[in-house]
Design a protein around this motif. Sequence first.
Motif, short mmCIF file in Angstrom:
data_model
loop_
_atom_site.label_atom_id
_atom_site.label_comp_id
_atom_site.label_asym_id
_atom_site.label_seq_id
_atom_site.Cartn_x
_atom_site.Cartn_y
_atom_site.Cartn_z
N GLU A 170 0.82 -1.21 0.00
CA GLU A 170 0.00 0.00 0.00
C GLU A 170 0.85 1.26 0.00
O GLU A 170 1.99 1.26 0.46
CB GLU A 170 -0.92 0.06 1.24
N SER A 171 0.23 2.34 -0.45
CA SER A 171 0.82 3.67 -0.34
C SER A 171 -0.30 4.69 -0.40
O SER A 171 -1.43 4.36 -0.77
CB SER A 171 1.84 3.92 -1.47
N GLY A 172 0.02 5.92 -0.02
CA GLY A 172 -0.94 7.00 -0.18
C GLY A 172 -1.62 7.49 1.08
O GLY A 172 -2.43 8.42 1.02
N GLY A 173 -1.33 6.89 2.22
CA GLY A 173 -1.94 7.38 3.45
C GLY A 173 -1.37 8.73 3.84
O GLY A 173 -0.46 9.27 3.20
N GLY A 174 -1.91 9.30 4.92
CA GLY A 174 -1.41 10.57 5.39
C GLY A 174 -2.39 11.24 6.32
O GLY A 174 -3.36 10.63 6.77
N SER A 175 -2.13 12.51 6.60
CA SER A 175 -2.98 13.30 7.49
C SER A 175 -3.64 14.41 6.69
O SER A 175 -2.97 15.14 5.96
CB SER A 175 -2.13 13.91 8.61
N LEU A 200 -8.32 11.72 -0.10
CA LEU A 200 -7.07 10.98 -0.21
C LEU A 200 -7.29 9.82 -1.17
O LEU A 200 -8.42 9.30 -1.24
CB LEU A 200 -6.62 10.42 1.14
N ARG A 201 -6.23 9.42 -1.84
CA ARG A 201 -6.30 8.21 -2.65
C ARG A 201 -5.22 7.23 -2.20
O ARG A 201 -4.04 7.57 -2.19
CB ARG A 201 -6.13 8.51 -4.14
N ASN A 215 -1.58 -3.67 -12.31
CA ASN A 215 -1.81 -4.57 -11.17
C ASN A 215 -1.98 -3.78 -9.87
O ASN A 215 -1.37 -4.09 -8.84
CB ASN A 215 -0.65 -5.57 -11.02
N THR A 216 -2.81 -2.76 -9.94
CA THR A 216 -2.97 -1.86 -8.81
C THR A 216 -4.45 -1.66 -8.51
O THR A 216 -5.27 -1.53 -9.43
CB THR A 216 -2.31 -0.50 -9.10
N VAL A 217 -4.76 -1.63 -7.23
CA VAL A 217 -6.11 -1.30 -6.78
C VAL A 217 -6.04 0.01 -6.00
O VAL A 217 -5.08 0.24 -5.26
CB VAL A 217 -6.72 -2.44 -5.93
N TYR A 218 -7.05 0.84 -6.21
CA TYR A 218 -7.08 2.16 -5.59
C TYR A 218 -8.30 2.28 -4.68
O TYR A 218 -9.32 1.62 -4.87
CB TYR A 218 -7.17 3.25 -6.65
N LEU A 219 -8.18 3.19 -3.73
CA LEU A 219 -9.33 3.60 -2.93
C LEU A 219 -9.33 5.12 -2.88
O LEU A 219 -8.46 5.72 -2.23
CB LEU A 219 -9.29 3.02 -1.52
#
Length: 124
Positions: free
Chosen positions: A6-11, A18-19, A76-80
């Motif tokens: 995973e990547s893309g977390g934060g505050s 956010l994605r 080969n990536t899933v996003y939220l």
Amino acid sequence: QVSLTESGGGSVQAGRSLRLSCTVSGYPFKNLCLAWVRQAPGKEREGVAAIDGTGRSSYAESVEGRFTISTDNAENTVYLLMNNLGPDDSAIYYCAADRETEVVGRPKSSWRFWGQGTQVTVSA
């Protein structure tokens, strides 16, 4: 063995977006059912969103209309994509997967394969 990163977390402040991204390897991407599961301190794991190889998706009631799960089969990536975030969305978000399954009903919280998680913090 399915590997999830995973990547893309934060505050962010409430109301922002956010994605999250999750890169998948180790198994044919289209034969996986993929999901995002979150866990906040002191709370049970919650299946947030799921998508299968046919493109069928489902969402937890708490995020329906605000979150969107999608895939890029070439990468080969899933996003939220998470819109209109609120403090209750603060949690560690995990990418998860099962092989050869389909989305049925609301996203489950128990999956066979897991990523390491990424923190999302939403301030009021």
